[in-house]
Design a protein around this motif. Structure first.
Motif, short mmCIF file in Angstrom:
data_model
loop_
_atom_site.label_atom_id
_atom_site.label_comp_id
_atom_site.label_asym_id
_atom_site.label_seq_id
_atom_site.Cartn_x
_atom_site.Cartn_y
_atom_site.Cartn_z
N CYS A 153 59.70 58.63 65.48
CA CYS A 153 61.16 58.60 65.30
C CYS A 153 61.62 57.19 64.96
O CYS A 153 62.48 56.99 64.09
N ALA A 154 61.05 56.18 65.63
CA ALA A 154 61.39 54.78 65.35
C ALA A 154 61.04 54.41 63.92
O ALA A 154 61.78 53.68 63.25
N VAL A 155 59.90 54.91 63.43
CA VAL A 155 59.50 54.65 62.05
C VAL A 155 60.50 55.28 61.08
O VAL A 155 60.89 54.67 60.07
N GLU A 156 60.94 56.48 61.38
CA GLU A 156 61.88 57.19 60.49
C GLU A 156 63.23 56.49 60.41
O GLU A 156 63.81 56.35 59.32
N ILE A 157 63.76 56.06 61.56
CA ILE A 157 65.07 55.39 61.51
C ILE A 157 64.96 54.00 60.89
O ILE A 157 65.94 53.49 60.35
N ALA A 158 63.77 53.41 60.93
CA ALA A 158 63.54 52.15 60.22
C ALA A 158 63.46 52.40 58.72
O ALA A 158 63.95 51.59 57.91
N LEU A 159 62.87 53.51 58.32
CA LEU A 159 62.69 53.86 56.92
C LEU A 159 64.03 53.97 56.19
O LEU A 159 64.14 53.61 55.02
N VAL A 160 65.05 54.45 56.89
CA VAL A 160 66.37 54.59 56.27
C VAL A 160 67.27 53.38 56.55
O VAL A 160 68.46 53.39 56.22
N GLY A 161 66.71 52.35 57.17
CA GLY A 161 67.46 51.13 57.38
C GLY A 161 68.43 51.15 58.54
O GLY A 161 69.30 50.28 58.65
N ALA A 162 68.28 52.11 59.45
CA ALA A 162 69.21 52.20 60.57
C ALA A 162 68.90 51.18 61.67
O ALA A 162 69.81 50.51 62.18
N VAL A 163 67.64 51.09 62.06
CA VAL A 163 67.19 50.13 63.08
C VAL A 163 65.89 49.52 62.61
O VAL A 163 64.93 50.26 62.32
N PRO A 164 65.79 48.21 62.53
CA PRO A 164 64.53 47.58 62.08
C PRO A 164 63.37 47.99 62.98
O PRO A 164 63.54 48.17 64.20
N LEU A 165 62.21 48.13 62.37
CA LEU A 165 61.04 48.57 63.13
C LEU A 165 60.70 47.59 64.25
O LEU A 165 60.22 48.00 65.31
N THR A 166 60.97 46.31 64.04
CA THR A 166 60.68 45.30 65.07
C THR A 166 61.53 45.48 66.32
O THR A 166 61.15 45.03 67.39
N VAL A 167 62.67 46.14 66.17
CA VAL A 167 63.52 46.46 67.32
C VAL A 167 63.28 47.89 67.79
O VAL A 167 63.08 48.15 68.97
N GLY A 168 63.28 48.81 66.83
CA GLY A 168 63.21 50.23 67.18
C GLY A 168 61.91 50.66 67.81
O GLY A 168 61.91 51.42 68.79
N MET A 174 62.03 52.06 71.51
CA MET A 174 61.77 53.49 71.66
C MET A 174 60.52 53.72 72.50
O MET A 174 60.47 54.65 73.33
N PHE A 175 59.50 52.87 72.31
CA PHE A 175 58.28 53.02 73.11
C PHE A 175 58.58 52.80 74.59
O PHE A 175 58.18 53.60 75.45
N ILE A 176 59.28 51.72 74.91
CA ILE A 176 59.59 51.39 76.31
C ILE A 176 60.41 52.50 76.95
O ILE A 176 60.09 52.99 78.05
N TYR A 177 61.49 52.90 76.26
CA TYR A 177 62.36 53.93 76.83
C TYR A 177 61.61 55.24 77.04
O TYR A 177 61.74 55.89 78.08
N HIS A 178 60.82 55.64 76.05
CA HIS A 178 60.17 56.95 76.16
C HIS A 178 58.89 56.92 76.99
O HIS A 178 58.42 57.97 77.44
N ALA A 179 58.35 55.73 77.23
CA ALA A 179 57.29 55.63 78.23
C ALA A 179 57.86 55.94 79.61
O ALA A 179 57.17 56.52 80.46
N ILE A 180 59.13 55.59 79.82
CA ILE A 180 59.82 55.91 81.07
C ILE A 180 60.26 57.38 81.08
O ILE A 180 59.98 58.13 82.02
N SER A 221 70.40 54.67 73.07
CA SER A 221 70.24 53.34 73.68
C SER A 221 69.58 52.37 72.72
O SER A 221 69.91 51.18 72.69
N THR A 222 68.65 52.87 71.91
CA THR A 222 67.99 52.01 70.92
C THR A 222 68.99 51.51 69.88
O THR A 222 68.97 50.34 69.49
N PHE A 223 69.88 52.41 69.42
CA PHE A 223 70.94 51.98 68.51
C PHE A 223 71.82 50.92 69.16
O PHE A 223 72.19 49.92 68.54
N LEU A 224 72.18 51.14 70.42
CA LEU A 224 73.06 50.20 71.12
C LEU A 224 72.40 48.85 71.32
O LEU A 224 73.04 47.79 71.18
#
Length: 326
Positions: free
Chosen positions: A159-174, A178-184, A249-252
């Motif tokens: 999902c992080a890769v997809e939102i980076a692909l469309v320029g919504a959230v850079p992969l370096t952030v997303g 996303m990994f940290i949040y969804h690991a929880i 939360s990732t967007f925020l």
């Protein structure tokens, strides 16, 4: 993890990317229908419907994690493990996600392709194959729990890769966020997956290949499953967390409105791009009006819709399969 349609407004190629993902998802759905045609039986159709209703209810129930973010069940691993195929997860999640997008505005319409790929295919395949590998070494409830956690995390990373692909959230952030949040959040997914597969395999032991133990009658299984789904749905109205989920939360975090582990204030608004679809769902945010009664009614409608549509779709596929054999 429901991707909204506004992400496609970040890029001039956003709509094209969304369409490509929808085409890929459509191919996967066709393959899942072919699986259903070859593998469904009358008993599996009922089990399929109960799981669909349960996943719908659990996805509407955002649980707090204690880290300023909430999470809900993805369900792909659960469906794949119980029914013995990742294509079962695609079949179920496709219908659940379509209902959520069109009726409740949860996840985008153009984003259906990405959401089916992530929550149905990726979670289903990851959960199914990791479970089959792990159950040889550890008890199956633990194997299911770990598979559920892994499925949640891998799906979130894609999902992080997809939102980076469309320029919504850079992969370096997303990706790290996303990994940290969804690991929880995946801990919730793992616990629920381990518990539910244990209960279902106990009620319907034939799903594990054990035909000697007596099974709970299908009508009773359906009734109990439906009651549990409704109870979960009602509970979501009163006890669901108000914190944003992992994707919001990732967007925020990317927009500087939230620290990664800080509680949300309630004033944040995720997403700045224009929505290219602007679908008007009849019951947005799982509610009919502003009252708890309206919210309960909307969730019950959704649960029964998921159950009924899965039942009808599965029976039609099964009926065609039986006709083809004659």
């Amino acid at each position: 993890m429901h991707i909204p349609d506004f992400i496609f407004g970040y890029s001039p190629y956003g709509i094209a990317i969304g369409v490509v993902l929808c085409v890929i998802a459509l191919i996967l759905v066709i393959l899942s229908i072919n699986w259903a045609r070859k593998n469904l039986s009358e008993s599996k159709i009922v089990i399929l419907a109960v799981i669909a209703a349960g996943i719908f209810a659990l996805q509407a129930f955002n649980l707090p994690t204690g880290f300023g973010v909430s999470g809900h069940l993805v369900g792909g691993a659960l469906a794949a493990i119980v029914l013995g195929s990742p294509f079962a997860a695609i079949f179920i999640l496709a219908i659940v996600l379509i209902i959520q997008a069109l009726i409740f505005g949860d996840g985008g319409v153009l984003a259906l392709g990405a959401n089916i790929i992530n929550m149905g295919a990726v979670a289903g395949f990851t959960g199914f194959y990791s479970y089959n590998l792990l159950k040889k070494k550890i008890p199956f409830p633990a194997a299911g729990g770990i598979a559920g956690w892994l499925a949640c995390v891998i799906a979130a990373c894609l999902c992080a890769v997809e939102i980076a692909l469309v320029g919504a959230v850079p992969l370096t952030v997303g990706l790290p966020t996303m990994f940290i949040y969804h690991a929880i959040i995946g801990v919730i997914e793992g616990i629920i997956t381990g518990i539910v597969i244990t209960l279902i395999f106990k009620a319907r032991p034939e799903l594990t290949g054990n035909s000697e133990k007596s099974a709970v009658p299908l009508k009773k299984f359906l009734a109990i499953g439906l009651v549990i789904a409704v109870v979960i749905g009602v509970g979501a109205v009163f006890f669901a967390s108000s914190n944003p989920d992992g994707l919001d939360s990732t967007f925020l975090v990317n927009e500087g409105q939230k620290e990664i582990f800080a509680p949300a204030t309630g004033d944040e608004v995720a997403g700045e791009a224009n929505n290219p679809i602007n679908w008007s769902a009849p019951m947005p945010d799982y509610a009919l009006g502003d009252s708890p009664i309206g919210a309960i009614a909307a969730l019950i409608i959704g649960i029964f819709a998921a159950l009924a549509i899965i039942l009808v779709a599965a029976k039609l596929v099964h009926k065609k399969s039986e006709a083809d054999k004659k």
